[in-house]
Enzyme design. Structure first.
Site, short mmCIF file in Angstrom:
data_model
loop_
_atom_site.label_atom_id
_atom_site.label_comp_id
_atom_site.label_asym_id
_atom_site.label_seq_id
_atom_site.Cartn_x
_atom_site.Cartn_y
_atom_site.Cartn_z
N ARG A 76 0.85 -1.19 0.00
CA ARG A 76 0.00 0.00 0.00
C ARG A 76 0.88 1.23 0.00
O ARG A 76 1.47 1.59 1.01
CB ARG A 76 -0.90 0.00 1.24
CG ARG A 76 -1.91 1.12 1.23
CD ARG A 76 -2.93 0.90 2.33
NE ARG A 76 -4.23 1.43 1.93
CZ ARG A 76 -4.63 2.67 2.16
NH1 ARG A 76 -3.84 3.51 2.79
NH2 ARG A 76 -5.83 3.05 1.79
N ARG A 118 -2.74 5.06 -5.81
CA ARG A 118 -2.56 3.95 -4.89
C ARG A 118 -2.53 2.61 -5.60
O ARG A 118 -3.16 2.42 -6.62
CB ARG A 118 -3.63 3.97 -3.80
CG ARG A 118 -5.01 3.94 -4.33
CD ARG A 118 -5.99 4.92 -3.68
NE ARG A 118 -5.48 6.10 -3.05
CZ ARG A 118 -5.80 6.48 -1.80
NH1 ARG A 118 -6.58 5.75 -1.07
NH2 ARG A 118 -5.35 7.60 -1.33
N ASP A 167 -12.10 -1.07 0.62
CA ASP A 167 -13.00 -0.41 1.56
C ASP A 167 -14.22 -1.28 1.83
O ASP A 167 -14.86 -1.76 0.88
CB ASP A 167 -13.52 0.91 0.96
CG ASP A 167 -12.45 1.96 0.83
OD1 ASP A 167 -11.58 2.03 1.71
OD2 ASP A 167 -12.49 2.71 -0.16
#
Ligand code: ROI
Length: 162
Positions: free
Chosen positions: A85, A94, A99
């Site tokens: 990450r 990214r 999520d």
């Protein structure tokens, strides 16, 4: 094992995003007490935030899990870290972003976790893949997914093949 239906949003715009999403999906399927049930199409999407970054690839998956929302959050963060990450700047590029969008019909407002995900209502790259695998979904606090899609200003998503 209690079995909760959960939706997870995936996004990447670095280092072969399609491959990043496929790798993350394999890792999600390997989480303890968890099964990957459905995956939406992959969508190419213009970056929300600074425009001087590559387009994103976004998707949504549905899982069944016996974990709690916080246990699942920990596992997803571990996958993000293992996959690398890198977060260069706020709202920037990214490698992989995972999520929790919805956790059954639970509403959670805590320091580290907000469910339904706070940005769900105005992000085309979340709503459109989510509606693809869960048409007619009613989102706690926000209502019917189709109504939310109808209120989007505009959408530039392009469906890609996996
Ligand atoms: N923009 C798009 N299109 N897709 C994302 O997943 C995404 N994720 C983010 C920011 C940088 C806000 N923009 C995004 O975190």
């Amino acid at each position: 094992m209690s079995n909760t239906t959960v939706y997870i949003g995936l996004g990447s715009n670095l280092a072969n995003p399609v491959e990043q999403l496929n790798t993350a999906l394999q890792s999600i399927d390997k989480i303890t007490s968890t099964k990957l049930v459905k995956v939406s199409s992959f969508y190419g999407s213009k970056p929300l935030g600074p425009q001087d970054q590559p387009d994103f690839v976004n998707a949504v998956c549905q899982i069944q899990t016996g974990l709690s929302a916080f246990e699942l959050l920990e596992k997803l963060q571990k996958i993000e870290i293992e996959q690398g990450r890198i977060k260069k700047r706020h709202w920037g590029e990214r490698l992989i972003d995972l999520d929790i969008l919805l956790f059954a019909d639970e509403v959670i407002h805590s320091e580290h976790l907000t469910i339904p995900h706070s940005q769900i209502t105005f992000r085309d790259f979340v709503l459109i893949p989510l509606a693809e695998i869960a048409p007619g979904l009613v989102i706690p606090e926000f209502g019917n997914i189709q109504n939310l899609i109808n209120t989007l200003d505009e959408s530039y998503l392009i469906a890609l093949s996996h």
